[in-house]
Design an enzyme around this catalytic site. Structure first.
Site, mmCIF file in Angstrom:
data_model
loop_
_atom_site.group_PDB
_atom_site.id
_atom_site.type_symbol
_atom_site.label_atom_id
_atom_site.label_comp_id
_atom_site.label_asym_id
_atom_site.label_seq_id
_atom_site.Cartn_x
_atom_site.Cartn_y
_atom_site.Cartn_z
ATOM 1 N N SER A 126 0.836 -1.192 0.000
ATOM 2 C CA SER A 126 0.000 0.000 0.000
ATOM 3 C C SER A 126 0.871 1.242 0.000
ATOM 4 O O SER A 126 2.100 1.174 0.114
ATOM 5 C CB SER A 126 -0.914 0.018 1.238
ATOM 6 O OG SER A 126 -0.150 0.238 2.414
ATOM 7 N N SER A 128 0.953 3.726 2.262
ATOM 8 C CA SER A 128 0.994 4.416 3.551
ATOM 9 C C SER A 128 2.382 4.943 3.901
ATOM 10 O O SER A 128 2.505 5.815 4.760
ATOM 11 C CB SER A 128 0.498 3.489 4.669
ATOM 12 O OG SER A 128 1.402 2.433 4.897
ATOM 13 N N LYS A 183 5.510 0.517 9.344
ATOM 14 C CA LYS A 183 5.338 1.940 9.659
ATOM 15 C C LYS A 183 6.638 2.468 10.239
ATOM 16 O O LYS A 183 7.607 1.743 10.421
ATOM 17 C CB LYS A 183 4.208 2.143 10.680
ATOM 18 C CG LYS A 183 2.860 1.549 10.312
ATOM 19 C CD LYS A 183 2.194 2.256 9.145
ATOM 20 C CE LYS A 183 0.860 1.582 8.804
ATOM 21 N NZ LYS A 183 0.247 2.175 7.598
ATOM 22 N N SER A 286 -2.800 6.846 5.899
ATOM 23 C CA SER A 286 -2.177 5.759 6.640
ATOM 24 C C SER A 286 -3.049 5.367 7.827
ATOM 25 O O SER A 286 -3.373 6.210 8.676
ATOM 26 C CB SER A 286 -0.783 6.182 7.134
ATOM 27 O OG SER A 286 -0.236 5.199 7.992
#
Length: 321
Positions: A126, A128, A183, A286
């Site tokens: 993705s 994010s 992350k 996100s």
């Protein structure tokens, strides 16, 4: 053993097929562990049972041929038809079901050890972490940087470094630990993290940022506000979408959610001991700790550090912060 091996490969095909088609979430670490144990069993059986039995059968055939030739020689027959070399070779030959089990054990064991304790590959699914990581980036994760953990159960047995602010970390999603997320560490245990009006503050100190030219996202075909941000001694880039509101929509209950307060301007959280606050670099696109809470230390998988391939953009290959 041949039919049993065929059944095992059939079950493996069903599992992988269902995983690929989305009928269930696969667990590659568990699958690799099971494959290692199964092929180890075949390897031990080959080493201590099947191979000695084949060697004994070949030796017996050779001995019988020698006795036969000696008997015929005593009878005055020197020229004897037949050669047992081909039959002996066939007796010593490893059957297919051992080729595809015991023969694969060293390779599977090497992959299991490498993936469990050294480096593991991941694919970025993705956006994010844009602009640091793009969709399609294939990355490597250092599994030992934060300590040695037992595979499958992810239990830390040897401590090493603790995650630091600014590290890009792969971890098991707290809501569903079968899924891996990636992350950036924003808050460590004891930190007070505030994200108010799209600006990050740690322990009352604003995180230094400097504006950069707007970033064009080729996937969404939109421009985003682009900043350089410095967490500790690590400088990286982040994005903001000026059309998105500052408040956090859709946040839900999670462990230690009483340590967070939400307002129309954003969120403030006190990071509990043994936990970390994670955020994506694509701040307004996100799903991260602002929505589903803190990441426990036992969920940490490793530190991401290198893009080893992006088939759509070879220029992406290299290290990152």
């Amino acid at each position: 053993m041949g039919p049993l091996t065929g059944v095992l490969y059939g079950l493996l095909g069903i599992y992988l097929g269902g995983w690929f088609l989305g009928f269930w979430v696969g667990n590659f670490a568990l699958l690799l562990f099971v494959l290692t144990m199964v092929t180890l069993g075949y390897w031990l059986a080959e080493r201590f049972r099947f191979q000695p039995a084949r060697a004994a059968a070949a030796a017996a055939l050779t001995q019988q041929d020698a006795v036969r030739r000696a008997e015929l020689s005593r009878m005055g027959i020197e020229k004897v038809d037949g050669d047992v070399a081909d039959a002996r070779r066939k007796l010593l030959m490893q059957p297919w079901w051992l080729d595809w089990t015991a023969g694969l054990f060293p390779v599977i064991l090497a992959v299991f050890l490498l993936r469990s304790f050294l480096f593991e590959p991941f694919k970025i699914p993705s956006g994010s972490m844009i602009p640091t990581l793009l969709v399609g980036d294939l990355i490597l994760v250092n599994k030992f940087h934060y300590g040695i953990r037992l595979p499958v159960i992810n239990k830390k047995i040897i401590a090493n470094n603790d995650p630091q602010r600014g590290d890009v970390v792969v971890f098991r999603y707290p809501v569903d630990t079968r899924v891996d997320y990636i992350k950036r560490v924003v808050g460590v245990p004891g930190d007070e993290v505030a994200y108010i009006n799209k600006r990050l503050t740690i322990n009352g100190q604003p995180v230094p940022v400097s504006p950069l030219p707007d970033f064009y996202d080729e996937d969404s075909r939109r421009y985003a506000q682009h900043f350089s941000e410095k967490l500790g001694d690590k400088e990286h880039q982040v994005l903001n979408d000026k059309d998105r509101p500052a408040f956090i929509p859709g946040a839900h209950e999670f462990p230690f959610s009483d340590q967070c307060s939400y307002t129309a301007e954003g969120v403030t959280c006190k990071v509990p001991q043994g936990h970390y606050f994670m955020m994506g670099d694509n701040r307004d696109n996100s799903q991260d700790s602002r929505y589903w809470g803190f990441v426990p230390d036992e969920n940490i998988v490793g530190k991401a550090f290198f893009v080893w391939m992006n088939f759509g953009n070879l220029g992406r290959v290299g290290s990152f912060h």
